[in-house]
Design a protein around this motif. Structure first.
Motif, PDB file in Angstrom:
ATOM      1  N   UNK A  92       0.844  -1.133   0.033  1.00  0.00           N
ATOM      2  CA  UNK A  92       0.014  -0.033  -0.068  1.00  0.00           C
ATOM      3  C   UNK A  92       1.042   1.296   0.033  1.00  0.00           C
ATOM      4  N   UNK A  93       0.264   2.564  -0.334  1.00  0.00           N
ATOM      5  CA  UNK A  93       0.907   3.523  -0.122  1.00  0.00           C
ATOM      6  C   UNK A  93       0.154   4.552   0.457  1.00  0.00           C
ATOM      7  N   UNK A 106      -3.658   4.249  -1.514  1.00  0.00           N
ATOM      8  CA  UNK A 106      -4.442   3.167  -1.718  1.00  0.00           C
ATOM      9  C   UNK A 106      -3.622   1.647  -1.307  1.00  0.00           C
ATOM     10  N   UNK A 107      -4.456   0.775  -1.264  1.00  0.00           N
ATOM     11  CA  UNK A 107      -3.978  -0.585  -0.959  1.00  0.00           C
ATOM     12  C   UNK A 107      -3.742  -1.548  -2.521  1.00  0.00           C
ATOM     13  N   UNK A 108      -3.222  -2.346  -2.372  1.00  0.00           N
ATOM     14  CA  UNK A 108      -3.152  -3.336  -3.488  1.00  0.00           C
ATOM     15  C   UNK A 108      -4.020  -4.227  -3.195  1.00  0.00           C
ATOM     16  N   UNK A 128       2.726  10.694  -7.709  1.00  0.00           N
ATOM     17  CA  UNK A 128       2.401   9.684  -6.715  1.00  0.00           C
ATOM     18  C   UNK A 128       3.414   8.696  -6.578  1.00  0.00           C
ATOM     19  N   UNK A 129       4.144   8.504  -7.804  1.00  0.00           N
ATOM     20  CA  UNK A 129       5.178   7.408  -7.706  1.00  0.00           C
ATOM     21  C   UNK A 129       6.361   7.823  -6.886  1.00  0.00           C
ATOM     22  N   UNK A 130       6.538   9.103  -6.505  1.00  0.00           N
ATOM     23  CA  UNK A 130       7.721   9.400  -5.552  1.00  0.00           C
ATOM     24  C   UNK A 130       7.371   9.519  -4.207  1.00  0.00           C
ATOM     25  N   UNK A 131       6.282   8.857  -3.643  1.00  0.00           N
ATOM     26  CA  UNK A 131       5.959   8.929  -2.258  1.00  0.00           C
ATOM     27  C   UNK A 131       6.554   7.588  -1.692  1.00  0.00           C
ATOM     28  N   UNK A 132       6.768   7.247  -0.321  1.00  0.00           N
ATOM     29  CA  UNK A 132       7.048   6.294   0.243  1.00  0.00           C
ATOM     30  C   UNK A 132       5.806   5.048  -0.332  1.00  0.00           C
ATOM     31  N   UNK A 133       6.511   3.896  -0.426  1.00  0.00           N
ATOM     32  CA  UNK A 133       5.512   2.677  -0.770  1.00  0.00           C
ATOM     33  C   UNK A 133       5.815   1.688   0.269  1.00  0.00           C
TER      34      UNK A 133
END
Ligand code: SAM
Length: 302
Positions: free
Chosen positions: A236-237, A240-242, A268-273
Motif C-alpha cells: 500500500x501507499x 491506496x492498498x493493492x 504519486x510514484x515518488x512517495x513512500x511505498x
C-alpha cells in the motif's frame, strides 16, 4: 553489491538485502538454481546468493539482447568505453545543448536496436526512466545535460559492465526473451523463483502492461510450482492498498517493508511505498532482529 549498467524506475536495488535475507532464511542450498521471469535491470539476479543455473527471462528484448551481448563478449568494458567516448564527444559537439544528438541516437536505437545505444539512452534520458511508446519505441526525453558522459561517469558505466560480465562468468546463465509462464515452467523443484512483475494498477508501457488476468495467471503458475518462490509486489501507499494481495497472495506468507522511490514521472510514484515479499516456504532460519522489527512494524499496518 553489483549495480547493473541499465537504469529503470522499477529497479529493486534497495530491496536486495531483504530479498537475500529471505533466500537465506528459506534454507535452500547455495548451489540451487535461480529462476527470474521478470528480470528487468537484473539487480536482484546478479546479487543472488545462489550459484546454480540462473534463468533470466523478460519480454523486453533490449534487456535480454544487452545481457546476451555481455555473455558473448560482444559488449565489454572496452567496447562500452570506446562507444561512450565517441558518443559523448558527439553529444558535446551538438549545437543545441545536445538535444538534437540525443534525438538522433534515440531514432537510431528505435530503428536498429543497438545494445550500446540502449545504454546511452538509459544513462542520458530523463530521471533514469525506461519507457517505450505503444509502437515499442524508446520515448524518454533527454536529461538535458550535454556533458552527461564525463570521464568518471564513463568509467563507472564500464566498471558496471565488467562487474556484470564477471558475475555471469561465475555460474551458468540463460537469458531468454520469454513471457513469464514459460520461464516459471522452466523451474525445477530445487530452484528458487524470484518474481517482480509490473505492479497492477500502476505504471504501464509497451513492455509493462499488466492486467488482472496476468496477475491471476501468475498466481496459478506459482500455486502449481513445486519450487520455492519469492514475489515482490506493492502492499500500500498513502493513497491506496493493492487489492491483489487480498484477492490472490494472502494465502501465502506476506512480509512488508517501506521503500522510497526517487524516480518516476508521476508525483504519486515518488512517495513512500510499502513493498511486500510474498513467499511459499517456512523460514528455517530467522532473519536478523532488525529485519524482524521492521517486518513487525509493517505487519501492524497490513
Ligand atoms: C518491475 S520490472 C522488474 C524489475 C527488476 N526486478 C529490477 O530490479 O530491475 C518488470 C519487468 O518485467 C518485464 N515484463 C513485463 N511483462 C512481462 C511478461 N508478461 N513476461 C515477462 N516479463 C515481463 C518488463 O519488461 C520489466 O523488465
Amino acid at each position: 553489491m553489483i549495480i547493473p549498467p541499465i537504469k529503470s524506475q522499477g529497479i529493486k536495488t534497495k530491496l536486495v538485502p531483504w530479498i537475500n535475507e529471505l533466500v537465506a532464511s528459506s534454507g535452500i542450498p547455495e548451489d540451487a538454481g535461480w529462476v527470474e521471469p521478470f528480470f528487468g535491470t537484473g539487480v536482484v539476479g546478479f546479487n543472488s546468493p545462489l550459484t546454480g543455473l540462473h534463468v533470466a527471462g523478460d519480454t523486453n528484448p533490449h534487456i535480454v539482447n544487452f545481457y546476451k551481448g555481455i555473455q558473448s563478449g560482444a559488449v565489454s568494458g572496452q567496447t562500452m568505453r570506446a562507444y561512450l567516448q565517441r558518443e559523448s564527444r558527439r553529444l558535446e559537439d551538438s549545437p543545441d545543448d545536445g538535444y538534437s544528438y540525443f534525438l538522433e541516437v534515440r531514432r537510431r536505437f528505435n530503428a536498429l536496436h543497438d545494445v550500446h545505444d540502449f545504454i546511452f539512452l538509459s544513462r542520458a534520458g530523463f530521471n533514469g526512466l525506461m519507457r517505450f511508446n505503444k509502437h515499442g519505441e524508446w520515448n524518454v526525453p533527454f536529461c538535458k545535460k550535454q556533458k552527461r558522459f564525463t570521464a568518471a561517469y564513463i568509467t563507472k558505466i564500464c566498471n558496471q559492465v565488467i562487474d556484470v560480465a564477471r558475475t555471469i562468468a561465475k555460474s551458468d546463465w540463460v537469458f531468454s526473451n520469454s513471457s513469464f509462464l514459460e520461464t516459471v515452467s522452466a523451474a525445477g523443484e530445487t530452484d528458487l523463483i524470484y518474481c517482480d512483475p509490473p505492479y497492477f494498477g500502476r505504471y504501464a508501457d509497451y513492455y509493462n502492461g499488466w492486467t488482472e488476468h496476468d496477475e491471476s495467471e501468475l498466481y496459478n503458475a506459482l500455486s502449481r510450482t513445486k519450487a520455492k518462490f519469492i514475489l515482490s509486489t506493492w502492499h500500500h501507499n498513502a493513497y491506496r492498498h493493492n487489492e491483489m494481495i487480498k484477492r490472490y497472495w494472502s494465502k501465502f506468507n506476506v512480509s512488508t517493508r517501506e521503500h522510497f522511490y526517487h524516480t518516476g514521472g508521476k508525483i504519486e510514484n515518488r512517495h513512500p511505498m510499502v513493498e511486500a515479499l510474498v513467499y511459499n516456504f517456512d523460514m528455517v532460519r530467522k532473519p536478523c532482529s532488525k529485519t524482524v522489527r521492521q517486518m513487525e512494524l509493517f505487519a501492524e499496518t497490513a
